[in-house]
Design an enzyme around this catalytic site. Structure first.
Site, mmCIF file in Angstrom:
data_model
loop_
_atom_site.group_PDB
_atom_site.id
_atom_site.type_symbol
_atom_site.label_atom_id
_atom_site.label_comp_id
_atom_site.label_asym_id
_atom_site.label_seq_id
_atom_site.Cartn_x
_atom_site.Cartn_y
_atom_site.Cartn_z
ATOM 1 N N VAL A 322 -10.052 -45.431 5.326
ATOM 2 C CA VAL A 322 -10.133 -46.607 5.819
ATOM 3 C C VAL A 322 -8.823 -46.973 6.574
ATOM 4 O O VAL A 322 -7.727 -47.012 6.032
ATOM 5 C CB VAL A 322 -10.138 -47.840 4.746
ATOM 6 C CG1 VAL A 322 -10.036 -49.190 5.093
ATOM 7 C CG2 VAL A 322 -11.368 -47.611 3.851
ATOM 8 N N ASN A 469 -4.153 -25.709 20.265
ATOM 9 C CA ASN A 469 -4.704 -24.457 20.958
ATOM 10 C C ASN A 469 -4.527 -24.349 22.318
ATOM 11 O O ASN A 469 -3.346 -24.292 22.748
ATOM 12 C CB ASN A 469 -6.287 -24.637 20.443
ATOM 13 C CG ASN A 469 -6.402 -24.375 19.151
ATOM 14 O OD1 ASN A 469 -5.494 -23.767 18.152
ATOM 15 N ND2 ASN A 469 -7.493 -24.856 18.343
ATOM 16 N N GLY A 520 -1.146 -42.439 7.993
ATOM 17 C CA GLY A 520 -0.491 -43.660 7.283
ATOM 18 C C GLY A 520 1.077 -43.777 7.795
ATOM 19 O O GLY A 520 1.551 -43.155 8.277
#
Length: 616
Positions: A322, A469, A520
């Site tokens: 969330v 990559n 976060g």
């Protein structure tokens, strides 16, 4: 006095001025010092003559004999004068190192040395995180195999950087990003062909070994009895299975390809450093063909608030994350301050309830968590709760109800499998005018996407780009141009293995990404990137080049579909070259996790008024 009179006056006084200048330089021993510098330079015969004179210690000695209050000014003037004629810096050496990312896994660091005024100098280094496709529910054997493959890839990348790529990029001007990326692209294509040839030879050897004549009779004698059993098993399985869209195989990643991304980014950082320009401005100039926009817009951060799914102990499998998005009218600084306050409030709500409740604050090991919804392969359904399954059509209805009930949800990331193209189209038509439908895991397909813009993919509002990559800076600039032209949004996201390198933020600002997904507000490697975001915003505001936040612009897919139908009705009947299907969307190509569903993002304005019933 008229201009002509001034020139005449100077002409008359020219001999006197010359005499004064000669006396001034003789009193400061300038001719003697210049003669010493030139004589010493002759014996050295440096390839960059003016660069040597601009950087020569004897030049400093000349100036030190002058008046003290003019010392620094004269030194700068002399150096700057010769620097104008010096040769541009060129790459002279590359050094690749194996370092650890934010979760302790090996990754690649690239350092670039340049020849600047005849001296070898370290200009910059960069760390690129490797990106793997290991799934959350993978077996321990698969995880061990992934770690071995990662180690092999980093070791191969080190061989390339310290060996053949070192020779290939030597004497290249780092400001020429297009040339560097062209060379890297050709090198990668060559390695791909070598890998194909190697696998073809291995396959031929295996086929030759299997076709040994000594064992053929024994195998043929056993075949009949086993054949009947095989037929019975085949009948049973054909009755039980339902026709569902098969998951596309994970695109293989060439071992060592991370060297391409690492070097391309390192060259861009080196070019910006040599030009004394911030990386984000250097990239903005590249994207806009040296026509720098008057203002730049800061990307809105997607900040993870809660981690759900497998990492928590609850039964909910619908959402993995969330995330909160600050309102567009707030600055990044104001948005992060508000988010920190919401995070504190969330901690107070969760801690008294249960230490092991299903939602968890984002201080866990994983930075950019993957999706939690699993698809039962034999039933063709999504598992949103333990033992609760929904078909793709039922998933669309569920998401529509969720958005209708909670309009603060403005984005869904990977709501469905890539293979469920019809359901992607349905959900876009239903809620696309008020919610972003975003596809993730596009990083490994960026190069292919730029080469082939007609790849048929599910309908969506935008995609999350991960720099890793074989991706090159030129690929990113081209891709963001294409996305801008089709009114789709670009989101820069951190790969699974994060590092403390904050170049991702400069990429997002310089390329004009709408959002940036960093995880976060915890752990050093993430906070470093958020601090860089704040620093760029402050710098743009100070220079008067910060554009105010723009409101969210959603695409009304349903209205566009009606417009296409109206055009079709107005057009005469065409027997050949029919109009392409509305579900066929060029450009937005990415290879998603076949069993992926990401968490929805929530608008920060209304996050404080969340109904606890929607929390996982």
């Amino acid at each position: 006095m008229e201009p002509g009179g001034e020139r005449e006056l100077r002409r008359r006084h020219l001999p006197e001025l010359r005499h004064q200048a000669a006396e001034y330089y003789r009193s400061n021993e300038v001719p003697q010092r210049l003669e010493e510098a030139l004589n010493a330079t002759f014996y050295l015969r440096p390839p960059d003559l003016y660069g040597h004179l601009a950087d020569a210690p004897t030049a400093t000695t000349v100036v030190q004999t002058s008046a003290t209050h003019h010392k620094n000014e004269d030194k700068g003037s002399l150096a700057n004068y010769f620097s104008k004629f010096s040769k541009p810096p060129v790459i002279c050496k590359l050094i690749g190192r194996k370092v650890l990312d934010g979760v302790g896994r090996p990754t690649l660091e690239v350092e670039i040395f340049c020849t600047v005024k005849n001296h070898e100098k370290s200009i910059c280094s960069t760390v690129v995180s490797s990106h793997s496709e290991i799934l959350e529910n993978a077996s321990p054997e698969a995880i061990d195999a992934d770690e071995n493959e990662r180690n092999d890839s980093i070791n191969r990348a080190l061989e390339w950087v310290n060996g053949s790529l070192n020779e290939m990029l030597r004497d290249l001007q780092p400001a020429d990003q297009c040339k560097a990326d062209e060379l890297l692209g050709e090198y990668f294509a060559k390695k791909v062909e070598e890998e194909k040839e190697r696998k073809a030879i291995e396959k031929e050897e295996q086929e030759a070994a299997i076709s040994a004549p000594a064992y053929v009779p024994a195998l043929s004698a056993v075949t009949p009895s086993g054949k009947k059993k095989g037929v019975k098993l085949g009948k049973k399985s054909s009755v039980a299975e339902k026709p569902i869209s098969p998951a596309e195989p994970i695109e293989p990643v060439l071992c060592g390809s991370i060297a391409i991304a690492g070097l391309s980014l390192a060259v861009a950082k080196t070019g910006a450093t040599i030009n004394n320009t911030p990386l984000y401005l250097h990239l903005a100039l590249m994207k806009h063909d040296l026509d720098l926009p008057k203002e730049l817009t800061m990307p809105l951060p997607m900040v993870t608030l809660l981690s759900c799914g497998k990492s928590s102990s609850g039964k909910l499998k619908l959402m993995k994350e969330v995330m909160l998005i600050p309102p567009a009218e707030l600055t990044v600084k104001q948005g992060i301050e508000r988010l920190l306050e919401i995070q504190k409030q969330m901690m107070r709500l969760l801690d008294p309830v249960s230490k092991g409740s299903s939602p968890q604050l984002t201080d866990s090991k994983k930075g950019s968590a993957r999706s939690a919804v699993k698809k039962a392969p034999t039933k063709g359904k999504y598992e949103i709760l333990t033992g609760t399954l929904k078909s793709p059509d039922e998933m669309v209805d569920m998401y529509v109800d969720l958005i209708n009930k909670y309009p603060s949800i403005i984005a869904l990331i990977d709501p469905l499998r890539k293979e469920d193209g019809q359901q992607w189209s349905n959900i876009c038509n239903a809620v696309g005018s008020r919610c972003y439908l975003i596809a993730e895991d596009a990083a490994k397909s960026i190069s292919k996407l730029v080469e082939d813009q007609n790849i048929n993919v599910p309908k969506c509002s935008g995609l999350i780009i991960k720099y890793t990559n074989q991706t090159k800076i030129s690929d990113l600039t081209e891709l963001t141009r294409l996305l801008d032209g089709q009114r789709h949004i670009a989101i820069l996201g951190s790969p699974a293995g994060e590092s403390s390198d904050d170049s991702l933020v400069d990429l997002a600002v310089g390329l004009g990404a709408r959002f940036i997904k960093l995880g976060g507000l915890s752990r050093g490697e993430r906070v470093t990137k958020y601090n860089r975001l704040l620093a760029i915003e402050e710098e743009l505001a100070k220079n008067g080049t910060l554009r105010s936040g723009e409101n969210h612009e959603f695409v009304d897919f349903a209205e566009e579909a009606l417009t296409v139908e109206e055009l079709l009705d107005a057009l005469p009947t065409i027997e050949q070259d029919p109009w392409p299907s509305e579900h066929s969307q060029p450009l937005l190509a990415q290879d998603q996790n076949p069993v992926s569903l990401h968490g929805s993002t929530l608008h920060l304005n209304e996050a404080t008024n969340l109904d606890p019933s929607i929390l996982p």
